[in-house]
Design an enzyme around this catalytic site. Structure first.
Site, PDB file in Angstrom:
ATOM      1  N   HIS A  13      33.427  37.551  38.428  1.00 43.18           N
ATOM      2  CA  HIS A  13      32.916  36.431  37.659  1.00 43.18           C
ATOM      3  C   HIS A  13      33.615  36.367  36.306  1.00 43.18           C
ATOM      4  CE1 HIS A  13      29.490  38.620  35.250  1.00 43.18           C
ATOM      5  NE2 HIS A  13      30.555  39.371  35.371  1.00 43.18           N
ATOM      6  N   CYS A  32      34.321  40.014  29.049  1.00 46.43           N
ATOM      7  CA  CYS A  32      33.707  39.308  30.182  1.00 46.43           C
ATOM      8  C   CYS A  32      34.194  37.866  30.289  1.00 46.43           C
ATOM      9  CB  CYS A  32      32.185  39.338  30.075  1.00 46.43           C
ATOM     10  SG  CYS A  32      31.512  40.997  30.258  1.00 46.43           S
ATOM     11  N   HIS A  38      36.762  39.216  36.300  1.00 41.58           N
ATOM     12  CA  HIS A  38      36.574  40.656  36.409  1.00 41.58           C
ATOM     13  C   HIS A  38      35.435  40.871  37.399  1.00 41.58           C
ATOM     14  CE1 HIS A  38      33.416  39.655  33.526  1.00 41.58           C
ATOM     15  NE2 HIS A  38      32.832  40.789  33.861  1.00 41.58           N
ATOM     16  N   HIS A  40      32.274  43.429  39.440  1.00 39.51           N
ATOM     17  CA  HIS A  40      31.223  44.444  39.352  1.00 39.51           C
ATOM     18  C   HIS A  40      30.799  44.859  40.750  1.00 39.51           C
ATOM     19  CE1 HIS A  40      30.492  43.942  35.048  1.00 39.51           C
ATOM     20  NE2 HIS A  40      30.593  42.635  35.249  1.00 39.51           N
ATOM     21  N   ASP A  78      28.709  38.513  48.291  1.00 39.19           N
ATOM     22  CA  ASP A  78      29.569  39.690  48.422  1.00 39.19           C
ATOM     23  C   ASP A  78      31.035  39.296  48.584  1.00 39.19           C
ATOM     24  OD1 ASP A  78      30.077  42.481  48.611  1.00 39.19           O
ATOM     25  OD2 ASP A  78      30.115  42.332  50.800  1.00 39.19           O
ATOM     26  N   HIS A  79      31.891  39.960  47.807  1.00 40.91           N
ATOM     27  CA  HIS A  79      33.342  39.722  47.817  1.00 40.91           C
ATOM     28  C   HIS A  79      33.673  38.253  47.554  1.00 40.91           C
ATOM     29  CE1 HIS A  79      33.332  43.763  49.439  1.00 40.91           C
ATOM     30  NE2 HIS A  79      34.597  43.833  49.042  1.00 40.91           N
ATOM     31  N   GLU A 123      24.185  45.495  36.991  1.00 48.10           N
ATOM     32  CA  GLU A 123      25.583  45.100  36.886  1.00 48.10           C
ATOM     33  C   GLU A 123      26.477  46.328  36.739  1.00 48.10           C
ATOM     34  OE1 GLU A 123      27.185  41.234  34.921  1.00 48.10           O
ATOM     35  OE2 GLU A 123      27.032  42.758  33.352  1.00 48.10           O
TER      36      GLU A 123
END
Length: 134
Positions: A13, A32, A38, A40, A78-79, A123
């Site tokens: 994100h 961020c 980037h 998490h 996810d991903h 996070e």
């Protein structure tokens, strides 16, 4: 009685407010705000609070809870690049707070209304948020 289910997902994100200039975004969001995004390794905890059903001994069958969380949240996020791939964040900054609220809203529609729902989203191992619909 409270029951918990924990799942994990990985997502990228960028925290960026399009109403602000780059300098303001950099000042508020720091790293961020990386224009190349980037990622998490998120940990999602889903908590349900309600009575134990005397016929099953369950608040809710954990297998069913697991299936709902995987289908509605994990498969969705996810991903993924939350900013680019997920319509839920087209006009919403994908901060941990907003990811938790979006997840809660999605799950609330799929879980029994008589059970109280709370989500915790980690996070990082040291940074997390909690949302219960309030």
């Amino acid at each position: 009685m409270k029951i918990f289910r924990t799942e994990q997902f990985n997502a990228a994100h960028r925290l960026f407010n399009p109403k602000w200039d780059n300098e303001t975004n950099d000042r508020i969001f720091g790293k961020c705000n990386n224009p190349n995004f980037h990622g998490h390794n998120y940990k999602l905890e889903v908590e349900l609070d309600g009575p134990v059903n005397p016929e099953t001994g369950y608040v809710l069958d954990m297998k069913k809870l697991s299936e709902i969380v995987k289908q509605e949240i994990i498969e969705r996020f996810d991903h993924r690049n939350l900013n680019l791939d997920c319509p839920e964040f087209a006009n919403l900054i994908p901060s941990a707070e907003n990811i938790a609220m979006v997840s809660w809203n999605i799950l609330r529609e799929k879980l029994p209304a008589d059970l109280k729902l709370k989500v915790r989203l980690w996070e990082t191992p040291r940074n997390g948020v909690e949302y219960n619909g309030d």
